[in-house]
Design an enzyme around this catalytic site. Structure first.
Site, PDB file in Angstrom:
ATOM      1  N   ASP A 409       0.824  -1.204   0.000  1.00 28.91           N
ATOM      2  CA  ASP A 409       0.000   0.000   0.000  1.00 28.91           C
ATOM      3  C   ASP A 409       0.860   1.258   0.000  1.00 28.91           C
ATOM      4  O   ASP A 409       1.935   1.303   0.603  1.00 28.91           O
ATOM      5  CB  ASP A 409      -0.894  -0.014   1.247  1.00 28.91           C
ATOM      6  CG  ASP A 409      -1.819   1.175   1.320  1.00 28.91           C
ATOM      7  OD1 ASP A 409      -2.677   1.320   0.438  1.00 28.91           O
ATOM      8  OD2 ASP A 409      -1.675   1.969   2.278  1.00 28.91           O
ATOM      9  N   GLU A 462       1.051  -0.482  -5.144  1.00 28.09           N
ATOM     10  CA  GLU A 462       0.097   0.593  -5.399  1.00 28.09           C
ATOM     11  C   GLU A 462       0.922   1.875  -5.511  1.00 28.09           C
ATOM     12  O   GLU A 462       1.325   2.459  -4.507  1.00 28.09           O
ATOM     13  CB  GLU A 462      -0.921   0.718  -4.262  1.00 28.09           C
ATOM     14  CG  GLU A 462      -2.000   1.739  -4.576  1.00 28.09           C
ATOM     15  CD  GLU A 462      -2.510   2.504  -3.371  1.00 28.09           C
ATOM     16  OE1 GLU A 462      -3.553   3.170  -3.495  1.00 28.09           O
ATOM     17  OE2 GLU A 462      -1.854   2.468  -2.318  1.00 28.09           O
TER      18      GLU A 462
END
Length: 731
Positions: A409, A462
């Site tokens: 993330d 990401e």
């Protein structure tokens, strides 16, 4: 006696002892004439010393004052021995325990370990203290890294959360250790840390705890319940294949809101296992991606503010229950990806923030260590123990829970020192730039560790910027990720599809531009949870037009996504056109499947997944040899046409996507080969609640030049639709 009393008064009594083995347990008496047993039990009324392996009384201890200090002495001829203590407390209760301070911490040496496997030597670990060839004392060895602490104690249900009872010992390496006999599975505990200046900090959860309770205690829990017997050997031992040439259709999932019980309670790991596995299998997804399941205190963070990277969130069950879920998915040939958050952590008082009274885990300067967008702290990637803590955690999930992939993330926030900061709010690197060299080195080491030790596993970034080489190997100066989310494709395509079709002709480039950079990285095309929350509305709510046009637009968009090169990711609910914007506090709107439009969208999602798995031309999506434009500039009709090609064969398909409500009865396109082309997907089919405009299901080419090709076909193009034709060979 005064020497003993002074030592305890200054250290143990004031919970600031860094060497409890130097003053508790069996000691050489101050007069050097024998052995002294010193026990600190502030709530005890009397203590008897018993043999380790029987109820034979060795002696009664004397209380030296009224503060809980007890003493027994033996003559010089006595050899060292092991013992138990029978303690009668002031409330009349009687307990027998094994004194931990008869087992010097040097008995428990951290095992040798790989740099990424610190979890095997830190935290609360079941251990045995061997007394002799016949007797081993069961218990738990606790360890915690707190180099700036003045003293550390283990507190828990087993000592009434009294920091005076179990002080830990450190040998100067920053790690505090203590073996406590008879503490077994399910014991609640924390660490009581006194900082250098003498302040007692809020009780800390164990950074390596495998279980942590929910609010209000956030207590760590010893977890030695290793009952699960893995049945996924066929999956974990499968042949290593080139994942870039295999279909990957990912179902992104938030466990707490996929489905709920009648009283709006989330399903447990075991309950969701029985429903999720057959559903994902039937729908044709190859992987599930779980929003973070590491422990987190605030429901509304969805797991992206973790406090407890080594703990499966206890909201839905035990670690063993979670293993059963992963196991069942693997047995159904479904891979498991988990969202992993090494970029930042919240400042909750039981967590890592200011852990031992100093900035052990976060950057000290808030210009580098505080994340203004998420009000959280940033890991100090320049510290070896932080890097080891994080990489060890990644390996932990792959090894202990058989996780197949880590979606990392917020990578962009790690790469850039000025991420979400204004001028003057960030610290440049040594070269005056905005790249965080330490974070870059960490990510490279992370990926090298994963791929070297677990070649069947993969990582996904990401990352939303143009940082070069995110999914390139580190030997090519890349970051080493296996894949990168294609945020550019996602933003452009969603911006386009939300427009009224009458205006789309002016924005054709929003769809075609993605092919300019499609092979710069190994891309995943994501329509994730972030696109259906925080006022963005659900996917169906983004579509323009009346009800029929909304669903037709969504069907055309779905086809465009699956025909486009790149792996696929869809958030739960998108597959059946979830009506409401997603909320973590309620179930998806499964009742919508009673409505034809929604049921049809689910059928289309299922068919697209199976088409993707069975059509070789759609799987060759990470090489420019697998794609060929036919027409990208027919903006007047808002139509895209392109060919997809299989690797090492002549197999190919032709995709035509019409983004307007206008059908075309004789639309001519050039095609790669002469022969017959069969329609194998038409999102306008009545089966999907489409208009059924196109009646012809097979076409033969004509020798007629179109789009720079000698062979072409004239076909029926339905309104707001995606059509895929498969080449059947020469006529």
């Amino acid at each position: 006696m005064d020497l003993i009393k002074n030592a305890l008064t200054n250290d143990v009594l004031n919970t600031q002892c860094s060497d409890p083995f130097g003053c508790l347990g069996l000691q050489e008496s101050p007069s050097k004439k024998g052995l002294s047993l010193i026990v600190w039990q502030p709530e005890a009324a009397s203590i008897r010393v018993l043999a380790i392996d029987s109820d034979k009384e060795l002696t009664k201890m004397s209380e030296t004052d009224n503060q809980g200090l007890f003493l027994a002495e033996w003559p010089k001829t006595t050899t060292r021995f092991h013992y138990r203590l029978e303690i009668t407390y002031k409330d009349g209760s009687v307990y027998t325990l094994v004194d931990p301070y008869q087992f010097p911490n040097t008995t428990f040496v951290d095992p040798e370990h790989h740099q990424a496997s610190l979890y095997k030597s830190q935290g609360a670990i079941r251990a045995g203290a061997k007394v002799n060839d016949q007797i081993t004392i069961q218990g738990t060895r606790f360890a915690v890294y707190a180099p700036a602490a003045r003293s550390v104690s283990v507190v828990g249900d087993f000592n009434a959360w009294d920091g005076r009872t179990h002080p830990m010992s450190s040998n100067g390496d920053g790690v505090w250790r203590l073996f406590i006999p008879d503490v077994n599975h399910g014991a609640r505990y924390k660490f009581e840390i006194r900082s250098k200046n003498g302040d007692v900090l809020p009780h800390r959860s164990d950074p390596y705890a495998h279980r942590i309770e929910q609010f209000p205690s956030f207590a760590s829990v010893t977890c030695f319940d290793d009952k699960h017997v893995w049945q996924d050997q066929a999956w974990v031992n499968r042949k290593i294949e080139d994942i870039y040439e295999k279909p990957m259709s990912i179902y992104e999932l938030h466990i707490g809101s996929w489905r709920r019980s009648g009283d709006n309670q989330p399903l447990t790991y075991l309950e969701i296992k029985d429903q999720l596995v057959p559903y994902v299998k039937e729908m044709g997804y190859t992987h599930v991606e779980l929003l973070p399941i590491t422990e987190y205190p605030f429901d509304g963070s969805w797991g992206y503010q973790p406090v407890g990277l080594y703990a499966v969130t206890s909201r839905f069950g035990t670690p063993e229950d979670f293993k059963a879920l992963v196991d069942a998915l693997h047995q159904a040939n479904i891979g498991v990806i988990m969202d992993w958050v090494p970029a930042h952590f919240p400042a909750d008082s039981h967590g890592l923030a200011n852990f031992d009274g100093s900035k052990q885990y976060e950057y000290p300067d808030p210009k580098k260590g505080w994340h203004p967008e998420w009000n959280s702290l940033i890991y100090d990637f320049g510290k070896d123990h932080v890097v080891n803590y994080l990489i060890s955690n990644a390996v932990y999930w792959l090894e202990e829970f058989h996780i197949d992939g880590l979606r990392v993330d917020a990578v962009a926030s790690m790469l850039y020192l000025d991420y979400s900061r204004e001028d003057g709010e960030w610290i440049p690197n040594k070269d005056g730039g905005n790249h965080n060299y330490e974070a870059i080195d960490f990510l490279r080491r992370l990926n090298e560790t994963v791929y070297l030790n677990h070649p069947r596993c993969f990582t996904v970034a990401e990352e939303s910027t143009a940082f070069p080489g995110v999914s390139k190997p580190t030997y090519m100066n890349g970051l080493g990720f296996g894949f990168k989310w294609n945020m550019g494709w996602m933003n452009d395509s969603l911006t386009y599809i939300k427009r009224d079709p009458i205006y789309r002709q002016h924005h054709q480039g929003e769809l075609s531009f993605s092919m300019v950079y499609a092979y710069d990285e190994q891309f995943v095309l994501p329509i994730s949870h972030d696109e259906v929350v925080h006022g963005k509305g659900s996917m169906i709510a983004k579509m323009p037009g009346d009800a029929w046009q909304k669903f037709a637009n969504l069907r055309a968009f779905s086809a465009y996504m699956y025909f486009h090169p790149g792996k696929k990711l869809n958030f739960m609910g998108n597959e059946f056109a979830q009506g409401q914007e997603w909320s973590h506090e309620r179930s998806l709107d499964w009742h919508l499947l009673d409505i034809d439009f929604h049921k049809a969208q689910q059928s289309l999602s299922k068919d697209l997944n199976h088409l993707y798995q069975n059509e070789p031309s759609l799987q060759y999506d990470h090489s420019h040899y697998g794609f060929e434009w036919i027409s990208y500039d027919d903006s007047a009709n808002s139509i895209l046409a392109f060919a997809r090609k299989a690797k090492d064969s002549e197999e190919h398909t032709v995709a035509i996507i019409n983004f307007t409500p206008t059908p075309h009865g004789n639309y001519r396109i050039g095609v790669p080969r002469a022969g017959r082309y069969q329609v194998i997907m038409d999102t306008d089919d009545t089966h999907y609640t489409g208009s059924g405009y196109a009646q012809i299901k097979e076409y033969s080419t004509e020798f007629s030049v179109s789009h720079g090709r000698n062979q072409s076909i004239e076909l029926q193009v339905p309104p707001l639709s995606g059509v895929l034709l498969k080449w059947l060979g020469e006529s």
